[in-house]
Design a protein around this motif. Structure first.
Motif, PDB file in Angstrom:
ATOM      1  N   LEU A  82     -15.248  -7.618  -5.446  1.00  0.00           N
ATOM      2  CA  LEU A  82     -13.956  -8.295  -5.282  1.00  0.00           C
ATOM      3  C   LEU A  82     -13.353  -8.614  -6.654  1.00  0.00           C
ATOM      4  O   LEU A  82     -12.160  -8.402  -6.882  1.00  0.00           O
ATOM      5  N   SER A  83     -14.167  -9.078  -7.565  1.00  0.00           N
ATOM      6  CA  SER A  83     -13.703  -9.392  -8.916  1.00  0.00           C
ATOM      7  C   SER A  83     -13.217  -8.139  -9.641  1.00  0.00           C
ATOM      8  O   SER A  83     -12.133  -8.130 -10.227  1.00  0.00           O
ATOM      9  N   VAL A  84     -13.981  -7.060  -9.594  1.00  0.00           N
ATOM     10  CA  VAL A  84     -13.628  -5.834 -10.318  1.00  0.00           C
ATOM     11  C   VAL A  84     -12.398  -5.172  -9.707  1.00  0.00           C
ATOM     12  O   VAL A  84     -11.462  -4.806 -10.430  1.00  0.00           O
ATOM     13  N   VAL A 105     -14.180  -5.113   2.140  1.00  0.00           N
ATOM     14  CA  VAL A 105     -13.576  -5.570   0.888  1.00  0.00           C
ATOM     15  C   VAL A 105     -12.953  -4.390   0.147  1.00  0.00           C
ATOM     16  O   VAL A 105     -11.811  -4.463  -0.322  1.00  0.00           O
ATOM     17  N   VAL A 106     -13.675  -3.300   0.040  1.00  0.00           N
ATOM     18  CA  VAL A 106     -13.193  -2.126  -0.690  1.00  0.00           C
ATOM     19  C   VAL A 106     -11.922  -1.574  -0.049  1.00  0.00           C
ATOM     20  O   VAL A 106     -10.966  -1.221  -0.750  1.00  0.00           O
ATOM     21  N   ARG A 107     -11.872  -1.522   1.273  1.00  0.00           N
ATOM     22  CA  ARG A 107     -10.685  -1.008   1.967  1.00  0.00           C
ATOM     23  C   ARG A 107      -9.456  -1.887   1.725  1.00  0.00           C
ATOM     24  O   ARG A 107      -8.332  -1.386   1.710  1.00  0.00           O
ATOM     25  N   ARG A 108      -9.632  -3.177   1.529  1.00  0.00           N
ATOM     26  CA  ARG A 108      -8.494  -4.065   1.225  1.00  0.00           C
ATOM     27  C   ARG A 108      -7.762  -3.631  -0.041  1.00  0.00           C
ATOM     28  O   ARG A 108      -6.582  -3.898  -0.213  1.00  0.00           O
ATOM     29  N   PHE A 109      -8.479  -2.976  -0.931  1.00  0.00           N
ATOM     30  CA  PHE A 109      -7.898  -2.511  -2.185  1.00  0.00           C
ATOM     31  C   PHE A 109      -7.547  -1.018  -2.121  1.00  0.00           C
ATOM     32  O   PHE A 109      -7.231  -0.415  -3.139  1.00  0.00           O
ATOM     33  N   ASP A 110      -7.616  -0.462  -0.916  1.00  0.00           N
ATOM     34  CA  ASP A 110      -7.310   0.950  -0.698  1.00  0.00           C
ATOM     35  C   ASP A 110      -8.191   1.855  -1.558  1.00  0.00           C
ATOM     36  O   ASP A 110      -7.729   2.834  -2.138  1.00  0.00           O
ATOM     37  N   CYS A 111      -9.451   1.482  -1.667  1.00  0.00           N
ATOM     38  CA  CYS A 111     -10.432   2.256  -2.426  1.00  0.00           C
ATOM     39  C   CYS A 111     -11.499   2.789  -1.470  1.00  0.00           C
ATOM     40  O   CYS A 111     -11.513   2.442  -0.291  1.00  0.00           O
ATOM     41  N   SER A 112     -12.378   3.603  -1.998  1.00  0.00           N
ATOM     42  CA  SER A 112     -13.442   4.208  -1.201  1.00  0.00           C
ATOM     43  C   SER A 112     -14.799   3.653  -1.598  1.00  0.00           C
ATOM     44  O   SER A 112     -15.034   3.365  -2.770  1.00  0.00           O
TER      45      SER A 112
END
Length: 171
Positions: A82-84, A105-112
């Motif tokens: 979450l921090s990174v 958490v990762v999907r909230r940032f549109d990452c994989s």
């Protein structure tokens, strides 16, 4: 003693327990919730924002909330991620024993998020393959490739300290 010094350098007021380097380890080695009673009590006593516990070789980190509750080492990577991702978007790698909440958490940032076999070497190999911005294991192991490709509790502390400065954690 590196952990308290790092946190002080990052501007934290630090209260320590069990940090005398005399060769004894006053609790079972695993930074599991059931082994962190003294830390939970100290966090409550000092009205601290967070408590950190390392294992004996300082490659794993467990977290205690400001309420003196051990939230479990499996959430350490989630919080560090979450921090990174709040600063740098990119792929995340975790082993198969890591909580599925990491994916949320990762999907909230549109990452994989990519999964690897269990074992630090497997995680780091997959991180290199995916050019991951962070990775680790659900046992409290955080790997931050901007600094090194090894589980590092000090890196985890710094990342969580950064997160605490940004938001009040919801536990």
């Amino acid at each position: 003693m590196a952990g308290p010094k790092l946190l002080e350098a990052l501007g934290a007021e630090v209260f320590t327990i069990n940090v005398t380097p005399d060769g004894s380890f006053p609790r079972p080695a695993e930074p599991l919730s059931e082994n962190l009673g003294d830390l939970c009590a100290a966090v409550k006593e000092h009205h601290a924002d967070v408590g950190f516990a390392q294992d004996m070789d300082a490659d794993r980190l467990a977290v205690v909330s400001e309420e003196g509750v051990a939230i479990g080492e499996e959430y350490t990577l989630l919080l560090a991620t979450l921090s990174v991702l709040g600063k740098t978007a990119g792929p995340v790698v975790a082993n198969l024993s890591t909580t599925r909440a990491l994916g949320e958490v990762v999907r909230r940032f549109d990452c994989s998020v990519f999964q690897s076999k269990i074992g630090e070497v497997n995680v780091t190999e997959e991180m290199q393959k995916q050019n991951a911005v962070i990775g680790g294991e659900g046992n409290g192991g955080v790997i931050y490739p901007r600094l090194n490709f090894a589980r590092d509790s000090l890196v985890g502390m710094a990342l969580l300290r950064s997160l605490i400065r940004l938001v009040r954690l919801p536990w």
